[in-house]
Design a protein around this motif. Structure first.
Motif, PDB file in Angstrom:
ATOM      1  N   GLU A 116       6.079  -9.796  -7.661  1.00 31.92           N
ATOM      2  CA  GLU A 116       5.363 -11.070  -7.525  1.00 31.92           C
ATOM      3  C   GLU A 116       3.946 -10.956  -8.084  1.00 31.92           C
ATOM      4  OE1 GLU A 116       3.558 -13.751  -3.865  1.00 31.92           O
ATOM      5  OE2 GLU A 116       5.394 -12.612  -3.498  1.00 31.92           O
ATOM      6  N   LYS A 119       3.932 -10.814 -11.872  1.00 30.74           N
ATOM      7  CA  LYS A 119       4.109 -12.144 -12.450  1.00 30.74           C
ATOM      8  C   LYS A 119       2.804 -12.946 -12.393  1.00 30.74           C
ATOM      9  CE  LYS A 119       7.134 -16.218 -12.154  1.00 30.74           C
ATOM     10  NZ  LYS A 119       8.266 -16.842 -11.424  1.00 30.74           N
ATOM     11  N   LYS A 120       2.134 -12.910 -11.245  1.00 27.58           N
ATOM     12  CA  LYS A 120       0.890 -13.674 -11.090  1.00 27.58           C
ATOM     13  C   LYS A 120      -0.200 -13.191 -12.040  1.00 27.58           C
ATOM     14  CE  LYS A 120       1.367 -15.222  -6.288  1.00 27.58           C
ATOM     15  NZ  LYS A 120       0.877 -15.088  -4.894  1.00 27.58           N
ATOM     16  N   ALA A 169      -6.951 -15.880 -10.983  1.00 29.39           N
ATOM     17  CA  ALA A 169      -5.655 -15.520 -10.395  1.00 29.39           C
ATOM     18  C   ALA A 169      -5.830 -14.396  -9.381  1.00 29.39           C
ATOM     19  CB  ALA A 169      -4.673 -15.104 -11.485  1.00 29.39           C
ATOM     20  N   ILE A 173      -5.257 -14.260  -5.214  1.00 31.28           N
ATOM     21  CA  ILE A 173      -4.466 -13.220  -4.540  1.00 31.28           C
ATOM     22  C   ILE A 173      -5.252 -12.617  -3.382  1.00 31.28           C
ATOM     23  CG2 ILE A 173      -3.498 -10.892  -4.828  1.00 31.28           C
ATOM     24  CD1 ILE A 173      -2.765 -11.774  -7.736  1.00 31.28           C
TER      25      ILE A 173
END
Length: 304
Positions: A116, A119-120, A169, A173
């Motif tokens: 995950e 991907k981010k 991004a 997170i």
């Protein structure tokens, strides 16, 4: 009272010639996000390496979960996700091989969170480790630090090398990690990153913690600053006679900046209806401005 997760007690690492860190005292509670800001060479990385047990203090101590770092770092190593300021990878062919190696160290079988994060961050871990760009290396290190879902994160300048979109991004997170209840220490020289994410921010200068800012207090100041410019000199002159607290006066532009209490804002707007105002804007109070005031005050005291 929340448990203290990271603690510094008179922590000193003296390299000589006034270089190092000196008498640092700090407590970071469970679930708190602490920022650590300062210029290059101010002592951020030395402090972080001391917390992780990589450096033996000259005096004083650092503790994680109540365990003295220099003697017991191996006891908490798997509970701390760490991104170093200078990334050096082992001799492995690809990012994928490195991440699998990290998973083995953590005894991590479920790689769904790692995938995950990949991907981010738009990371291609199949790339050759040695040939990765600085940004790619940074992303790989971030995934490695976060993939184990460790309760403590220590991040030394984690956005270095990331482009603006990837920086956003990453901050998203980290905000999500904070919401999970993680205890986070993040160093940076970028004040806006600290403002967006942290509960408190410590300012380190020449190896000393100068101040610790409460971000809630900064975001919710009881006063506001407004910059006002008038079209005509007579209005500029007349307004100054109303008794507002003027903190900056630029006569050549018919412009002043006033500092007022929040409950006086409506009165200010009402008074300004009687004048020919060219523009009015609120001057945002920032973490950078706060720390500049602290450093200015420190220098002024030094000259007294």
């Amino acid at each position: 009272m929340k448990e203290t997760v990271i603690e510094l007690k008179n922590l000193t690492k003296d390299y000589g010639d006034s270089k190092g860190i000196f008498g640092l005292n700090l407590e970071i509670k469970r679930g708190e996000m602490m920022g650590f800001v300062g210029t290059n060479g101010s002592g951020k990385t030395t402090t972080i390496r001391s917390i992780l047990g990589f450096i033996q203090p000259t005096s004083g101590n650092a503790y994680v979960f109540g365990k003295e770092s220099w003697k017991h770092a191996s006891d908490f190593a798997k509970e701390v996700g760490y991104v170093p300021g200078e990334i050096g990878f082992p001799d492995l062919p690809t990012g994928t091989a490195f991440l699998k190696n990290q998973a083995g160290f953590f005894k991590l079988e479920d790689m769904s969170y790692a995938n995950e994060l990949i991907k981010k961050l738009q990371l291609d871990p199949r790339a050759n480790l040695k040939r990765m760009s600085k940004g790619m290396k940074q992303k790989t290190a971030l995934v490695a630090a976060l993939m184990n879902d460790a309760p403590v994160l220590i991040l030394d300048e984690p956005t270095t090398g990331l482009d603006p979109l990837m920086r956003l991004a990453f901050l998203d997170i980290i905000k999500a990690e904070h919401k999970k209840g993680k205890t986070i220490l993040m160093s940076s020289h970028m004040f806006n990153e600290m403002e967006e994410t942290c509960d408190r921010v410590a300012l380190i200068d020449n190896g000393h913690i100068i101040d610790i800012a409460d971000m809630h207090a900064i975001r919710n100041r009881p006063v506001k600053d407004f910059k006002i410019e008038f079209n005509k000199k007579k209005d500029y002159t007349a307004f100054k006679k109303l008794g507002y607290n003027i903190i900056r006066d630029q006569e050549q532009y018919n412009q002043i900046t006033v500092n007022i209490k929040n409950d006086e804002v409506n009165k200010l707007f009402g008074d300004l209806k009687n004048f020919d105002v060219k523009f009015l804007s609120e001057v945002k109070y920032t973490l950078e401005k706060y720390f500049k005031e602290i450093l200015k005050e420190k220098k002024e005291k030094a000259y007294v």
